[in-house]
Design a protein around this motif. Structure first.
Motif: not given
Length: 619
Positions: A259-263, A300-303, A314-316, A320-326
């Motif tokens: 979903l996302d990357w904290n490189a 998450a809901e794919p489109d 959800s994303y970072y 770097g904290a996780v933001r959870a969409l739920r």
């Protein structure tokens, strides 16, 4: 004061569609913690700017779409001006206070948008646009706005142009290696010259889709999802050096979707989906560990066929904290921040909608032994008036455990409700997703039949009181089901549907025409079209079509309704003012009332075409 059951149901429906709720969060990609929050309001989607951990700000003074984004500096909202939902228009940037408006592609004819992303440094906006000439990736200088330059152009389907941190590279999901077949590889081009830098291809084992570049300037690595093992797995690839690191994760069944990357921190946020059930996880690039972040509900809901690869995800955060969409079937999307010890802090609470009912997931067996996911629920403490089976659109979408006011409204009204993830749905592996290819609708019809058979075993789905419904491809499946499975349904409630593919494909917008020409070749048009089964239809049919829909235009259903009526069939066609994916609580409530009214007519032994049509309405 006493109320009749009908009055109580109407009051509950009004309450359920009265409360605005969160549709998505589109974070900016820069170092500042900023996002555009999009909510569903009575008249349509509205936006707010959000600087966490503060509460979202006031409503913006203009409407936005689900695909709109905010620039990294927070000054501009970038959106497609498409005349109210046609999906054909031009990109504009509107200042957050509404006082300024900039045309971003002056002189270019209207187009469909199939990708929109800012670079991490804020220097460029990358837009993937589709017109009658093909698929084009534009790099638009963003600070200040400047003349777009085309860095990729091809007549064959290509989506989701993504910029590197400094926009020096752009990745595109391309299919010109296999036209008409949606198994992309990744093409990376120079962000200035458009010269090809590298391509990555795991075919024939599976397609590859880009997720995002590293946010670290000078780090040209790209996070991607590959399906070379049949199920999605993350990988990291450097297009300049060819170095690649795959996360095979053999101990995890099902899909793992990056979903996302904290490189900078070496962490990948991913969605683990097994049998349609979600788990939010992280992957540690250094030691390979896979800690669970959250379980329960969806994250998450794919489109797969729009501006962004997810309706919401959800994303970072920048730190770097996780933001959870739920979300879940009975709880609207909300946002929490998840600490490293698993403690959640609520940042945006779920909307205060009326209490609802969670749905249960069951894997039912289709005709050839394939297991398909069916969500289901029934009213508590009472006998069901009937059963409603919903079929999602796409087909390469999926019904996830996420808030659905229509599902809750059916249960509120006394109906059992079910939602089917048939073959063609995503998150169940490549073979499942491609299972409908070249079958003329047979696999989906088998899955619908299997779902009804299972519901029958639960004491539901009496043919005299069972209704099938869906939008887009789900609308197509609604009409196909009442034609090919006439013994199972009393009514079909189809939204933005297709009934005659012989006329629909040519009338579609260019972004979807190519792939549908492949999925429905001339030799399968008749078998795939609901209009071929008119003589077998016994159910009542309602078709609800958008006046400016360019994906499933009205021409694709008009002949079906006319010919069904001429045969004495019970068919109603209504046109609303809007496009393919309307938003707005008022329009949704109108449609839900109409569906309830029609279902109750069937239970009373009445035809659907026996009263005047409900006036056209806006979404």
């Amino acid at each position: 004061m006493l109320h009749t059951p009908e009055e109580s149901t109407t009051e509950t429906l009004d309450e359920r569609f009265a409360v605005p709720y969160l549709l998505t969060v589109r974070p900016s990609v820069g170092p500042v913690d900023r996002a555009l929050v999009v909510e569903n309001h009575p008249e349509g989607a509205r936006g707010r700017l959000w600087h966490a951990p503060e509460a979202p700000g006031a409503l913006l003074p203009f409407a936005v779409s689900m695909g709109a984004i905010v620039t990294n500096d927070g000054r501009w909202i970038v959106d497609l001006d498409d005349g109210g939902g046609s999906e054909v228009g031009t990109l504009v940037a509107t200042s957050a206070d509404g006082s300024e408006r900039v045309e971003l592609t002056p002189g270019r004819d209207p187009y469909v948008l199939r990708g929109l992303a800012m670079s991490f440094d804020g220097s460029a906006l990358v837009a993937t646009v589709v017109d009658e000439e093909g698929f084009h990736v534009l790099v638009i200088p963003a600070s200040p706005w400047g003349e777009p330059r085309v860095v990729y152009s091809n007549p064959v389907e290509a989506w989701f142009g993504l910029p590197a941190a400094d926009a020096s590279l752009v990745s595109i999901d391309t299919t010109d290696h296999n036209p008409g077949i949606r198994r992309p590889l990744i093409t990376v081009v120079d962000g200035v010259t458009g010269d090809t830098v590298a391509t990555l291809d795991d075919l024939p084992d599976g397609p590859i889709r880009a997720v995002r570049f590293s946010s670290v300037t000078g780090d040209d690595r790209l996070l991607l999802n590959t399906e070379r093992g049949g199920f999605s797995r993350p990988a990291v690839w450097n297009p300049r050096t060819g170095e690649r690191h795959d996360f095979d994760l053999p101990d995890l069944a099902g899909e793992v979707i990056a979903l996302d990357w904290n490189a900078a921190g070496g962490r990948i946020l991913a969605l683990h989906v097994d049998g349609g059930i979600h788990r939010l996880i992280e992957l540690d690039e250094a030691d390979g560990s896979v800690p669970t972040v959250l379980e329960g509900g969806s994250f998450a809901e794919p489109d797969i066929a729009n501006l962004h690869p997810f309706y919401w995800t959800s994303y970072y955060a920048p730190d770097g904290a996780v933001r959870a969409l739920r979300s879940s079937w009975d709880v609207p999307i909300h946002v929490t921040e998840v600490a490293s010890d698993g403690v959640e802090t609520v940042l945006i609470a779920p909307a205060a909608v009326p209490p609802g009912q969670p749905l249960t997931s069951t894997l039912v067996t289709s005709a050839d032994g394939t297991r398909v996911q069916l969500w289901s629920g029934r009213p508590a403490g009472r006998e069901s008036l009937g059963t409603v089976l919903e079929i999602h659109g796409g087909p390469m979408l999926v019904a996830v455990d996420a808030y659905n006011p229509s599902a809750q409204a059916w249960i509120d009204a006394g109906f059992a409700y079910a939602s089917l993830n048939y073959r063609g749905s995503v998150t169940f592996g490549r073979a499942f997703r491609e299972g409908f290819w070249n079958a003329g609708g047979d696999r989906e019809i088998e899955d619908v039949s299997a779902a009804i058979a299972w519901l029958r075993e639960q004491g539901l789905a009496d043919p005299a009181s069972t209704f099938v419904t869906g939008a887009s491809y789900g609308g197509h499946m609604t009409l196909l089901s009442v034609g090919r499975l006439p013994e199972l349904f009393a009514g079909g409630l189809a939204h933005v549907a297709v009934a005659d593919w012989s006329v629909t494909i040519d009338a579609m917008n260019p972004a979807v025409r190519t792939v549908w020409s492949s999925w429905v070749p001339p030799e399968l048009v008749e078998r795939f079209s609901a209009i071929s089964y008119l003589d077998d239809v016994t159910a009542s049919v309602w078709v609800n079509q958008g006046s400016i829909d360019t994906r499933t235009p009205v021409v694709g259903v008009q002949g079906y309704v006319d010919r069904l009526r001429a045969r004495g069939g019970d068919a109603v066609l209504e046109i609303f003012e809007g496009g393919h994916e309307p938003t707005g609580l008022n329009g949704a409530a109108h449609d839900q009332r109409r569906m309830h009214e029609l279902a109750l007519r069937t239970l009373a032994g009445e035809r659907w075409d026996s009263t005047d049509l409900t006036p056209s309405h806006e979404h």
